[in-house]
Design an enzyme around this catalytic site. Structure first.
Site, PDB file in Angstrom:
ATOM      1  N   ALA A 130      11.526  -5.942   2.321  1.00 13.90           N
ATOM      2  CA  ALA A 130      11.072  -6.043   3.715  1.00 13.90           C
ATOM      3  C   ALA A 130      11.261  -7.446   4.290  1.00 13.90           C
ATOM      4  O   ALA A 130      11.680  -7.608   5.437  1.00 13.90           O
ATOM      5  CB  ALA A 130       9.598  -5.629   3.801  1.00 13.90           C
TER       6      ALA A 130
ATOM      7  N   ASP B 131       0.812  -1.244   0.000  1.00 15.56           N
ATOM      8  CA  ASP B 131       0.000   0.000   0.000  1.00 15.56           C
ATOM      9  C   ASP B 131       0.835   1.280   0.000  1.00 15.56           C
ATOM     10  O   ASP B 131       0.527   2.221  -0.707  1.00 15.56           O
ATOM     11  CB  ASP B 131      -0.901   0.173   1.229  1.00 15.56           C
ATOM     12  CG  ASP B 131      -1.368  -1.076   1.898  1.00 15.56           C
ATOM     13  OD1 ASP B 131      -0.919  -2.174   1.527  1.00 15.56           O
ATOM     14  OD2 ASP B 131      -2.186  -0.938   2.805  1.00 15.56           O
TER      15      ASP B 131
ATOM     16  N   LYS C   5      10.823  -5.604   9.761  1.00 18.33           N
ATOM     17  CA  LYS C   5      10.435  -7.006   9.572  1.00 18.33           C
ATOM     18  C   LYS C   5      11.675  -7.874   9.742  1.00 18.33           C
ATOM     19  O   LYS C   5      12.071  -8.170  10.870  1.00 18.33           O
ATOM     20  CB  LYS C   5       9.789  -7.200   8.194  1.00 18.33           C
ATOM     21  CG  LYS C   5       8.370  -6.657   8.097  1.00 18.33           C
ATOM     22  CD  LYS C   5       8.326  -5.224   7.711  1.00 18.33           C
ATOM     23  CE  LYS C   5       6.927  -4.755   7.365  1.00 18.33           C
ATOM     24  NZ  LYS C   5       6.889  -3.292   7.186  1.00 18.33           N
TER      25      LYS C   5
ATOM     26  N   ASP D  91      11.722  -4.518  -3.223  1.00 15.42           N
ATOM     27  CA  ASP D  91      11.158  -4.148  -1.923  1.00 15.42           C
ATOM     28  C   ASP D  91      11.524  -5.295  -0.995  1.00 15.42           C
ATOM     29  O   ASP D  91      10.941  -6.379  -1.040  1.00 15.42           O
ATOM     30  CB  ASP D  91       9.640  -3.963  -2.027  1.00 15.42           C
ATOM     31  CG  ASP D  91       9.009  -3.632  -0.680  1.00 15.42           C
ATOM     32  OD1 ASP D  91       9.646  -3.895   0.356  1.00 15.42           O
ATOM     33  OD2 ASP D  91       7.880  -3.119  -0.654  1.00 15.42           O
TER      34      ASP D  91
END
Ligand code: F0G
Length: 459
Positions: free
Chosen positions: A217, A125, A258, A215
């Site tokens: 994470a 998001d 994370k 990305d």
């Protein structure tokens, strides 16, 4: 009984939890307008809202906190962190930031021009939000099997390469500012991406001269899945797999909350593009702070430099993914529909299948999350139509392709017995699923409504 992989640690500090009654939980929910983000965490028994920043740091990380050097510029922790990132990812340039979305805020304006597209296996998001803030358009191109929740596929997070190629051909390569690979693919259920798919995506990116950004994470969980599921990687270490995966990309953004196992922190890594790094540094100073602390305290830099190594330990990852698999198996054996195989950080319960009588506009994922809180004080969240904002043009409620209730596992926090409580609660709910009612929204903001919207149960 499925097998539980025992914890490779023992517990030194505990945080007591408050037990509540069903009557109390009914009241707390009413007061929170049936929005679980508005609940006080004190009223939650098992908090599975997010695996972000909610993990338990180790004794080494806490020792690192004490050693943190709080100098305004050039702190020891910064150099230690840069060395760790260079070692683990093989990238030359490193910029710490305060969390993942700060990395996105800084990097994407350097890559995306107005009117361009960004293409991802799936945008998280906040990534989608930052692409839109660049006046660019995000496009998700995950493989179709991601939506087939009950059938096994080893890498449901993959990019659909033919669709990627076809899209670039149809709009023209100059209209695509960036290709993003989210590992693991959070929105598809924490599903992994294979090395082969990263390699093939990079090949397309190179052919059309488009930068590829990871990305990152949940990079370590993704590497563990490559090791255990992809032919040719069983004998490679997690660090070797990580280095290979990142060698294919131009840059990465990372929420370190994370797999970095810290409560706050983020990173931008750039393989070798010095000009891009100079631009990133230029943006960091006004938005985050001086380049050697990037919005973090010196002690946070230390904790992250240590956490990055703890997050790639094989025994830890075996236990970590083992926890998710254990809970997933308990549920599957009882016939509770979930995204299968389970991903790395959460169980995604298929609320559309479990509550087929609740239409998308009465939010099955949210209804199930609320029922789980009422049943046992467990907090999860909707990843479905409730999470989608109204269409800004038509004002209509869009229908999400998947209606999930997401139950995240914070790292090194809950025990086997906690997971048994979660399974038992869901199985109880499954038995009276047809009695569960949907919800309607009574107030909502225009963007990111699911954090603050107010709801009401249907009669
Ligand atoms: N990318 C991915 C794949 C994420 O899952 C998140 C955060 C971010 C970027 C943004 O990072 O929160 O540090 O700014 N995910 C959390 C979640 C919030 O609960 O899934 P952030």
């Amino acid at each position: 009984m499925p097998k539980y992989v025992p914890e490779p640690f023992k517990i030194k500090v505990v945080e007591p939890l408050k037990m509540t009654t069903r009557a109390e939980r009914e009241r707390y929910l009413r007061e929170a307008h049936y929005n679980l983000f508005s609940l006080r965490s004190d009223f939650v028994y098992i908090d599975m809202l997010s695996d972000s920043g909610s993990g338990a740091m180790s004794d080494s990380q806490w020792a690192g906190m004490m050693k943190g050097d709080e100098s305004y510029a050039g702190s020891r922790g910064y150099y230690r962190l840069v060395d760790a990132v260079r070692d683990i990812f093989g990238y030359r340039y490193v910029q710490p930031v305060h969390q993942g979305r700060a990395a996105e805020k800084i990097l994407y304006p350097c890559l995306l021009k107005e009117g361009q597209y960004s293409i991802a296996n799936m945008h998280f998001d906040t990534t989608r939000g930052h692409v839109a803030l660049c006046n660019a358009t995000p496009k998700d191109m995950v493989v179709p099997v991601a939506k087939d929740t009950e059938n096994y596929a080893p890498f449901k997070g993959n990019m659909d390469i033919p669709a990627l190629r076809a899209f670039i051909e149809s709009v023209g390569a100059e209209k695509v500012g960036v290709i993003i690979m989210t590992i693991t693919n959070n929105t598809a259920g924490g599903q992994p991406v294979s090395m082969q798919n990263i390699r093939e995506t990079a090949q397309v990116a190179r052919e059309y001269d488009i930068p590829l950004v990871i990305d990152a994470a949940r990079f370590a969980e993704n590497a563990y899945f490559i090791k255990t599921r992809e032919p040719g990687y069983a004998d490679k270490s997690i660090i070797e797999i990580t280095r290979e995966a990142f060698s294919y990309a131009t840059a990465f953004t990372m929420s370190a909350k994370k797999d970095g196992i810290v409560n706050i922190g983020g990173l931008i890594g750039i393989k070798d593009d010095e000009e891009l790094f100079t631009q990133v540094q230029g943006m960091t100073v006004p938005y985050e702070g001086f380049i050697t602390y990037g919005g973090l305290a010196g002690r946070d830099l230390e904790a992250l430099a240590i956490g990055l190594y703890e997050g790639i330990e094989l025994d830890y990852l075996r236990y970590r993914i083992g926890q998710v698999e254990y809970l997933g198996e308990l549920l599957r054996q009882a016939g509770v529909p979930i995204q299968y195989p389970v991903g790395g950080h959460a169980i995604f319960v298929d609320a559309k299948k479990m509550l087929p009588h609740i239409p998308y506009y009465h939010f099955p994922g949210q209804a199930l999350a609320i029922e789980l809180y009422l049943e046992a004080g467990i907090r999860g969240c909707d990843v479905g139509s409730f999470m989608l904002d109204l269409d800004p043009v038509t004002g209509e409620q869009p229908e999400s392709e998947m209606e999930f209730t997401r139950l995240c596992l914070p790292r090194r926090v809950y025990t086997q017995a906690h997971l048994d409580v979660v399974a038992e609660a869901l199985i109880n709910i499954q038995e009276r699923a047809e009695q569960i009612k949907g919800y309607e929204i009574v107030w909502q903001p225009q963007v990111l409504r699911h954090f603050t919207a107010k709801l009401r149960p249907l009669e």
